[in-house]
Design a protein around this motif. Structure first.
Motif, PDB file in Angstrom:
ATOM      1  N   ASP A 109     -28.676  41.298 -41.935  1.00 47.27           N
ATOM      2  CA  ASP A 109     -27.592  40.367 -42.260  1.00 47.27           C
ATOM      3  C   ASP A 109     -26.389  40.669 -41.382  1.00 47.27           C
ATOM      4  O   ASP A 109     -26.051  41.839 -41.161  1.00 47.27           O
ATOM      5  N   ALA A 110     -25.729  39.620 -40.920  1.00 47.41           N
ATOM      6  CA  ALA A 110     -24.462  39.776 -40.197  1.00 47.41           C
ATOM      7  C   ALA A 110     -23.450  38.804 -40.765  1.00 47.41           C
ATOM      8  O   ALA A 110     -23.764  37.637 -41.005  1.00 47.41           O
ATOM      9  N   CYS A 111     -22.246  39.289 -40.989  1.00 47.04           N
ATOM     10  CA  CYS A 111     -21.136  38.426 -41.414  1.00 47.04           C
ATOM     11  C   CYS A 111     -20.309  38.114 -40.178  1.00 47.04           C
ATOM     12  O   CYS A 111     -19.667  39.010 -39.607  1.00 47.04           O
ATOM     13  N   ALA A 112     -20.344  36.852 -39.745  1.00 45.79           N
ATOM     14  CA  ALA A 112     -19.692  36.473 -38.485  1.00 45.79           C
ATOM     15  C   ALA A 112     -18.978  35.141 -38.645  1.00 45.79           C
ATOM     16  O   ALA A 112     -19.375  34.298 -39.449  1.00 45.79           O
ATOM     17  N   GLU A 113     -17.920  34.969 -37.859  1.00 48.40           N
ATOM     18  CA  GLU A 113     -17.213  33.694 -37.854  1.00 48.40           C
ATOM     19  C   GLU A 113     -16.925  33.263 -36.420  1.00 48.40           C
ATOM     20  O   GLU A 113     -16.669  34.088 -35.540  1.00 48.40           O
ATOM     21  N   GLU A 114     -16.967  31.963 -36.215  1.00 52.90           N
ATOM     22  CA  GLU A 114     -16.860  31.375 -34.888  1.00 52.90           C
ATOM     23  C   GLU A 114     -15.429  30.934 -34.609  1.00 52.90           C
ATOM     24  O   GLU A 114     -14.799  30.284 -35.434  1.00 52.90           O
ATOM     25  N   THR A 115     -14.950  31.294 -33.424  1.00 51.77           N
ATOM     26  CA  THR A 115     -13.630  30.835 -33.006  1.00 51.77           C
ATOM     27  C   THR A 115     -13.703  29.937 -31.776  1.00 51.77           C
ATOM     28  O   THR A 115     -12.705  29.359 -31.367  1.00 51.77           O
ATOM     29  N   ASN A 170     -33.017  23.780 -38.067  1.00 56.38           N
ATOM     30  CA  ASN A 170     -32.480  22.790 -38.993  1.00 56.38           C
ATOM     31  C   ASN A 170     -31.027  22.524 -38.601  1.00 56.38           C
ATOM     32  O   ASN A 170     -30.375  23.367 -38.002  1.00 56.38           O
ATOM     33  N   THR A 171     -30.535  21.344 -38.934  1.00 58.75           N
ATOM     34  CA  THR A 171     -29.147  21.023 -38.613  1.00 58.75           C
ATOM     35  C   THR A 171     -28.201  21.805 -39.512  1.00 58.75           C
ATOM     36  O   THR A 171     -28.526  22.131 -40.650  1.00 58.75           O
ATOM     37  N   PHE A 172     -27.026  22.099 -38.967  1.00 58.75           N
ATOM     38  CA  PHE A 172     -26.035  22.831 -39.744  1.00 58.75           C
ATOM     39  C   PHE A 172     -24.660  22.580 -39.140  1.00 58.75           C
ATOM     40  O   PHE A 172     -24.451  22.784 -37.946  1.00 58.75           O
ATOM     41  N   ASN A 173     -23.726  22.142 -39.949  1.00 59.48           N
ATOM     42  CA  ASN A 173     -22.376  21.836 -39.480  1.00 59.48           C
ATOM     43  C   ASN A 173     -21.421  22.926 -39.946  1.00 59.48           C
ATOM     44  O   ASN A 173     -20.837  22.842 -41.027  1.00 59.48           O
ATOM     45  N   ASN A 174     -21.294  23.960 -39.140  1.00 63.04           N
ATOM     46  CA  ASN A 174     -20.406  25.046 -39.530  1.00 63.04           C
ATOM     47  C   ASN A 174     -18.978  24.766 -39.080  1.00 63.04           C
ATOM     48  O   ASN A 174     -18.729  23.917 -38.227  1.00 63.04           O
ATOM     49  N   ALA A 175     -18.046  25.480 -39.671  1.00 64.63           N
ATOM     50  CA  ALA A 175     -16.625  25.272 -39.400  1.00 64.63           C
ATOM     51  C   ALA A 175     -16.051  26.472 -38.659  1.00 64.63           C
ATOM     52  O   ALA A 175     -16.524  27.605 -38.809  1.00 64.63           O
ATOM     53  N   LEU A 176     -15.027  26.246 -37.877  1.00 61.99           N
ATOM     54  CA  LEU A 176     -14.356  27.329 -37.173  1.00 61.99           C
ATOM     55  C   LEU A 176     -13.631  28.246 -38.150  1.00 61.99           C
ATOM     56  O   LEU A 176     -13.185  27.824 -39.220  1.00 61.99           O
ATOM     57  N   ASN A 177     -13.531  29.520 -37.757  1.00 61.85           N
ATOM     58  CA  ASN A 177     -12.763  30.516 -38.513  1.00 61.85           C
ATOM     59  C   ASN A 177     -13.204  30.620 -39.968  1.00 61.85           C
ATOM     60  O   ASN A 177     -12.398  30.844 -40.866  1.00 61.85           O
ATOM     61  N   THR A 178     -14.483  30.452 -40.182  1.00 60.19           N
ATOM     62  CA  THR A 178     -15.073  30.561 -41.519  1.00 60.19           C
ATOM     63  C   THR A 178     -16.217  31.566 -41.477  1.00 60.19           C
ATOM     64  O   THR A 178     -17.172  31.372 -40.722  1.00 60.19           O
ATOM     65  N   PRO A 179     -16.143  32.656 -42.240  1.00 58.89           N
ATOM     66  CA  PRO A 179     -17.224  33.646 -42.199  1.00 58.89           C
ATOM     67  C   PRO A 179     -18.523  33.078 -42.778  1.00 58.89           C
ATOM     68  O   PRO A 179     -18.520  32.439 -43.832  1.00 58.89           O
ATOM     69  N   TYR A 180     -19.612  33.299 -42.061  1.00 60.84           N
ATOM     70  CA  TYR A 180     -20.952  32.961 -42.535  1.00 60.84           C
ATOM     71  C   TYR A 180     -21.811  34.213 -42.513  1.00 60.84           C
ATOM     72  O   TYR A 180     -21.632  35.081 -41.650  1.00 60.84           O
ATOM     73  N   ILE A 181     -22.743  34.287 -43.444  1.00 60.92           N
ATOM     74  CA  ILE A 181     -23.690  35.394 -43.453  1.00 60.92           C
ATOM     75  C   ILE A 181     -25.018  34.866 -42.936  1.00 60.92           C
ATOM     76  O   ILE A 181     -25.680  34.048 -43.586  1.00 60.92           O
TER      77      ILE A 181
END
Length: 279
Positions: A109-115, A170-181
């Protein structure tokens, strides 16, 4: 997360949860007393992080240098400062670590967020991830990826001789500056990927690799992702998660000792004690 030790199969255990005043600090990084929390949540980075005492392997990238055993790949241009920020001008560049044992039969598992837009991935491979070149030289293995903003996707990629094959996505709409695991499950020949533990898990079977020694965190060209922590945890015994049921919260009734001294009252007077809320 609660670390349980050896428990015989088909055995039930009861865990009691206590309640304290909201002003009592129950947090601790000891792993044996108190409660731990993710490193980025504490006033001081990692102050109450007990992950190293709970999981098979755990890194929170505290400080300004990589933990022991980790190295930068070619073309890594990120930084380490209480978390690792991954950037690169080449695909599959980042940081990598060689395990003394195999990474099969584990969950990573990694907890990461995109900038900044582009892909981030956890890699389990036969050799060090190497970014750069044309075509990009990629270590043979499996990569659990999350990509993009808006019309992005997540998926499981297999790499063999610098060739990529998307096994499932699969499609996924992630948001900036939001941590995902982001989680990758590998128990050859079965692979599974999840985002935040429960978003449409992807499962696939592939028997190309059965044992992989390198663990990597990499990004694609133009990406910027910050990783707060990375961990490796074991599959549950026999691949079956324990079932969980919750009982009732039973309040603790305080015990009071009351002593009465009779003075100036007729003999035989009956005393009554009235217990009421707040009295």
């Amino acid at each position: 997360w609660l670390k349980l030790y050896s428990i015989p199969a088909s055995t039930s255990i009861t865990i009691y949860i206590g309640f304290a005043s909201k002003t009592t600090n129950l947090l601790s990084n000891s792993g044996t007393t108190g409660i731990g929390e993710a490193p980025q949540l504490s006033p001081t980075y990692g102050e109450y992080d007990d992950g190293a005492s709970v999981f098979n392997n755990y890194w929170n990238f505290a400080g300004t240098s990589l933990p022991s055993g980790w190295t930068e790949t070619a073309h890594f241009t990120g930084s380490i400062n209480n978390g690792v920020t991954l950037t690169s001008s080449y695909n599959f560049a980042g940081i990598t670590q060689n395990s003394a044992s195999s990474y099969s039969n584990v969950i990573v598992d990694a907890c990461a967020e995109e900038t900044s837009h582009q892909a981030f991935e956890i890699g389990l491979s036969q050799a060090e991830a190497i970014g750069g070149g044309n075509p990009t030289p990629i270590a043979n293995g499996y990569w659990f990826q999350i990509d993009g903003i808006g019309t992005g996707w997540y998926g499981i990629i297999k790499t063999v001789s610098s060739s990529n094959t998307i096994l499932k996505n699969n499609t996924f709409n992630n948001a900036l500056n939001t941590p995902y695991i982001l989680s990758g499950y590998f128990a050859s020949p079965y692979l599974e990927e999840t985002v935040n533990y429960n978003i449409d898990p992807l499962s696939v079977s592939d028997s190309t690799f059965s044992s992989l020694q390198y663990l990597s965190l990499t990004v694609w060209t133009g990406a910027e992702w910050t990783v707060h922590w990375l961990r490796v945890r074991a599959y549950p015994p026999n691949g079956v998660m324990p079932s969980v049921s919750f009982g009732s919260a039973v309040p603790t009734v305080p015990t009071y000792t009351v002593t009465f001294t009779e003075s100036g009252l007729p003999s035989g007077t009956t005393w009554y004690v009235n217990l009421s809320n707040g009295q």
